[in-house]
Design a protein around this motif. Sequence first.
Motif, PDB file in Angstrom:
ATOM      1  N   ILE A 225      12.502  14.553  49.690  1.00  0.00           N
ATOM      2  CA  ILE A 225      12.939  15.950  49.790  1.00  0.00           C
ATOM      3  C   ILE A 225      14.412  16.053  50.170  1.00  0.00           C
ATOM      4  CG2 ILE A 225      12.592  18.151  50.946  1.00  0.00           C
ATOM      5  CD1 ILE A 225      10.296  17.338  49.073  1.00  0.00           C
ATOM      6  N   PHE A 226      14.783  15.435  51.274  1.00  0.00           N
ATOM      7  CA  PHE A 226      16.132  15.631  51.795  1.00  0.00           C
ATOM      8  C   PHE A 226      17.145  14.669  51.187  1.00  0.00           C
ATOM      9  CE2 PHE A 226      13.359  17.452  55.086  1.00  0.00           C
ATOM     10  CZ  PHE A 226      13.899  18.725  55.133  1.00  0.00           C
ATOM     11  N   GLY A 227      16.680  13.483  50.766  1.00  0.00           N
ATOM     12  CA  GLY A 227      17.592  12.570  50.083  1.00  0.00           C
ATOM     13  C   GLY A 227      18.060  13.153  48.758  1.00  0.00           C
ATOM     14  N   THR A 228      17.112  13.670  47.985  1.00  0.00           N
ATOM     15  CA  THR A 228      17.485  14.278  46.709  1.00  0.00           C
ATOM     16  C   THR A 228      18.216  15.602  46.916  1.00  0.00           C
ATOM     17  OG1 THR A 228      15.300  15.336  46.549  1.00  0.00           O
ATOM     18  CG2 THR A 228      15.580  13.205  45.472  1.00  0.00           C
ATOM     19  N   ILE A 230      20.513  16.235  48.969  1.00  0.00           N
ATOM     20  CA  ILE A 230      21.942  15.951  49.121  1.00  0.00           C
ATOM     21  C   ILE A 230      22.631  15.947  47.761  1.00  0.00           C
ATOM     22  CG2 ILE A 230      23.612  14.166  49.773  1.00  0.00           C
ATOM     23  CD1 ILE A 230      21.714  13.399  52.065  1.00  0.00           C
ATOM     24  N   PHE A 231      21.969  15.376  46.752  1.00  0.00           N
ATOM     25  CA  PHE A 231      22.567  15.287  45.420  1.00  0.00           C
ATOM     26  C   PHE A 231      22.494  16.619  44.672  1.00  0.00           C
ATOM     27  CE2 PHE A 231      21.381  10.917  46.504  1.00  0.00           C
ATOM     28  CZ  PHE A 231      22.592  10.277  46.283  1.00  0.00           C
ATOM     29  N   VAL A 232      21.385  17.336  44.804  1.00  0.00           N
ATOM     30  CA  VAL A 232      21.253  18.630  44.122  1.00  0.00           C
ATOM     31  C   VAL A 232      22.290  19.620  44.639  1.00  0.00           C
ATOM     32  CG1 VAL A 232      19.738  20.614  43.706  1.00  0.00           C
ATOM     33  CG2 VAL A 232      18.811  18.298  43.587  1.00  0.00           C
ATOM     34  N   GLU A 233      22.636  19.505  45.917  1.00  0.00           N
ATOM     35  CA  GLU A 233      23.608  20.430  46.497  1.00  0.00           C
ATOM     36  C   GLU A 233      24.974  20.347  45.820  1.00  0.00           C
ATOM     37  OE1 GLU A 233      23.391  22.781  48.967  1.00  0.00           O
ATOM     38  OE2 GLU A 233      21.213  22.499  49.001  1.00  0.00           O
ATOM     39  N   PHE A 234      25.290  19.211  45.207  1.00  0.00           N
ATOM     40  CA  PHE A 234      26.565  19.087  44.504  1.00  0.00           C
ATOM     41  C   PHE A 234      26.621  19.998  43.273  1.00  0.00           C
ATOM     42  CE2 PHE A 234      26.844  14.856  46.679  1.00  0.00           C
ATOM     43  CZ  PHE A 234      28.056  15.075  47.318  1.00  0.00           C
ATOM     44  N   LEU A 235      25.460  20.439  42.794  1.00  0.00           N
ATOM     45  CA  LEU A 235      25.407  21.341  41.647  1.00  0.00           C
ATOM     46  C   LEU A 235      25.266  22.802  42.056  1.00  0.00           C
ATOM     47  CD1 LEU A 235      22.869  19.361  39.396  1.00  0.00           C
ATOM     48  CD2 LEU A 235      25.371  19.373  39.216  1.00  0.00           C
ATOM     49  N   LYS A 236      25.079  23.036  43.336  1.00  0.00           N
ATOM     50  CA  LYS A 236      24.678  24.355  43.814  1.00  0.00           C
ATOM     51  C   LYS A 236      25.860  25.133  44.385  1.00  0.00           C
ATOM     52  CE  LYS A 236      20.719  24.170  45.972  1.00  0.00           C
ATOM     53  NZ  LYS A 236      19.722  24.031  47.066  1.00  0.00           N
ATOM     54  N   ASN A 237      25.872  26.434  44.154  1.00  0.00           N
ATOM     55  CA  ASN A 237      26.861  27.299  44.796  1.00  0.00           C
ATOM     56  C   ASN A 237      26.648  27.297  46.298  1.00  0.00           C
ATOM     57  OD1 ASN A 237      28.430  28.522  42.626  1.00  0.00           O
ATOM     58  ND2 ASN A 237      26.510  29.471  41.989  1.00  0.00           N
ATOM     59  N   ASN A 238      27.750  27.334  47.046  1.00  0.00           N
ATOM     60  CA  ASN A 238      27.637  27.438  48.494  1.00  0.00           C
ATOM     61  C   ASN A 238      27.002  28.765  48.859  1.00  0.00           C
ATOM     62  OD1 ASN A 238      28.870  24.930  48.990  1.00  0.00           O
ATOM     63  ND2 ASN A 238      30.915  25.843  48.883  1.00  0.00           N
ATOM     64  N   GLN A 239      26.169  28.733  49.891  1.00  0.00           N
ATOM     65  CA  GLN A 239      25.482  29.955  50.301  1.00  0.00           C
ATOM     66  C   GLN A 239      26.369  30.849  51.152  1.00  0.00           C
ATOM     67  OE1 GLN A 239      21.280  29.660  51.501  1.00  0.00           O
ATOM     68  NE2 GLN A 239      21.337  27.492  50.962  1.00  0.00           N
ATOM     69  N   MET A 250      26.616  22.801  54.247  1.00  0.00           N
ATOM     70  CA  MET A 250      25.705  22.786  55.390  1.00  0.00           C
ATOM     71  C   MET A 250      24.367  22.151  55.032  1.00  0.00           C
ATOM     72  SD  MET A 250      25.322  23.402  58.577  1.00  0.00           S
ATOM     73  CE  MET A 250      26.682  24.498  59.023  1.00  0.00           C
ATOM     74  N   GLY A 251      23.856  22.434  53.832  1.00  0.00           N
ATOM     75  CA  GLY A 251      22.583  21.854  53.424  1.00  0.00           C
ATOM     76  C   GLY A 251      22.623  20.338  53.384  1.00  0.00           C
ATOM     77  N   GLN A 252      23.745  19.772  52.932  1.00  0.00           N
ATOM     78  CA  GLN A 252      23.883  18.314  52.875  1.00  0.00           C
ATOM     79  C   GLN A 252      24.018  17.715  54.266  1.00  0.00           C
ATOM     80  OE1 GLN A 252      27.241  18.695  50.187  1.00  0.00           O
ATOM     81  NE2 GLN A 252      26.155  17.550  48.609  1.00  0.00           N
ATOM     82  N   ILE A 253      24.818  18.349  55.105  1.00  0.00           N
ATOM     83  CA  ILE A 253      25.011  17.857  56.477  1.00  0.00           C
ATOM     84  C   ILE A 253      23.684  17.843  57.230  1.00  0.00           C
ATOM     85  CG2 ILE A 253      26.086  18.384  58.703  1.00  0.00           C
ATOM     86  CD1 ILE A 253      28.490  19.475  57.091  1.00  0.00           C
ATOM     87  N   LEU A 254      22.899  18.913  57.071  1.00  0.00           N
ATOM     88  CA  LEU A 254      21.623  19.005  57.771  1.00  0.00           C
ATOM     89  C   LEU A 254      20.588  18.034  57.202  1.00  0.00           C
ATOM     90  CD1 LEU A 254      21.373  22.899  58.109  1.00  0.00           C
ATOM     91  CD2 LEU A 254      21.858  21.260  59.934  1.00  0.00           C
ATOM     92  N   SER A 255      20.793  17.580  55.968  1.00  0.00           N
ATOM     93  CA  SER A 255      19.844  16.645  55.349  1.00  0.00           C
ATOM     94  C   SER A 255      20.036  15.213  55.842  1.00  0.00           C
ATOM     95  CB  SER A 255      19.991  16.669  53.823  1.00  0.00           C
ATOM     96  OG  SER A 255      19.603  17.911  53.290  1.00  0.00           O
ATOM     97  N   ILE A 256      21.245  14.867  56.235  1.00  0.00           N
ATOM     98  CA  ILE A 256      21.556  13.481  56.613  1.00  0.00           C
ATOM     99  C   ILE A 256      20.681  12.968  57.760  1.00  0.00           C
ATOM    100  CG2 ILE A 256      23.353  11.975  57.575  1.00  0.00           C
ATOM    101  CD1 ILE A 256      25.378  13.587  55.873  1.00  0.00           C
TER     102      ILE A 256
END
Length: 287
Positions: A225-228, A230-239, A250-256
């Motif tokens: 869930i959280f590993g992937t 991190i990568f999907v967030e690179f395609l996503k608009n910032n909230q 923030m989503g990537q930082i919180l996933s680490i």
Amino acid sequence: MNILNFITWTASPELFSIGPIHIRWYSLMFIIGFWIGYKIEASFFKRESIPEKWLDSLFIYVFAGTLIGARLGHVFFYGWDYYSQHLGEIFKVWEGGLASHGGAIGIIIAILILAKYKMKVHPLFVFDRLVIPVALVGALIRMGNLFNHEIYGYSTDLPWGFRYIKNIHQWMAGAEPIFTSPSHPTQIYEALIYLSVFALLMWMYWKKNAQLRQGLIFGVFLIGIFGTRIFVEFLKNNQEAFEDNMLLNMGQILSIPFVILAIWLIIRSFIRPKELPFNETIRKIRK
């Protein structure tokens, strides 16, 4: 030449309304997810002869932990500048604003309390069985995000790009729609990933008895869930606007931290000896 250049998404967030009551797809997906999750957990409990009285408690704790955690996660991780000045708005959950990382933290806290004070088992015993349906719930919630025209990605020229309605609230009130450029449907990407994780975890439980390696299923879930994520967030608009100048959002930082925890859990599960099945443990204690 592509016959389909993009998809214009005009689905309404509302399934139907009766007077002042408005039923949204997001709410329906949330409810269906929890109902199916309850049934899946019940099958685990029956298979392992786990006391049924724990099931209702688990459902209540998880539901409360998810809702409270997801709301507070949104408030503190993404909108504290606003909510610190409008404290009363924090309680208006029906207006939207839930963060999956906050929901995960809320569930973890709820299960730690439940496992220690009511079930009196190791928390990983609960997590290894709980996260399997949680992956499915996550997929359904992402489909709810799709109907809400939210959490989508950057512009793309891929043929499956979606044009979302930017002024969704005004459009629902009768205004003409204003569409985004064709964008990555990241809600669908994540939903497909979560469904794949769900299928993998079900296979690990039913076919490989992976729950006997304490923490293994939980660890694989967190990686999936959280590993992937991190990568999907690179395609996503910032909230939120404050993320625009950040290397990782923030989503990537919180996933680490979840990924680090996952790696430790997986290593730990193979270092430690396998657990006895729950029903065998109970028989041993009774003797």
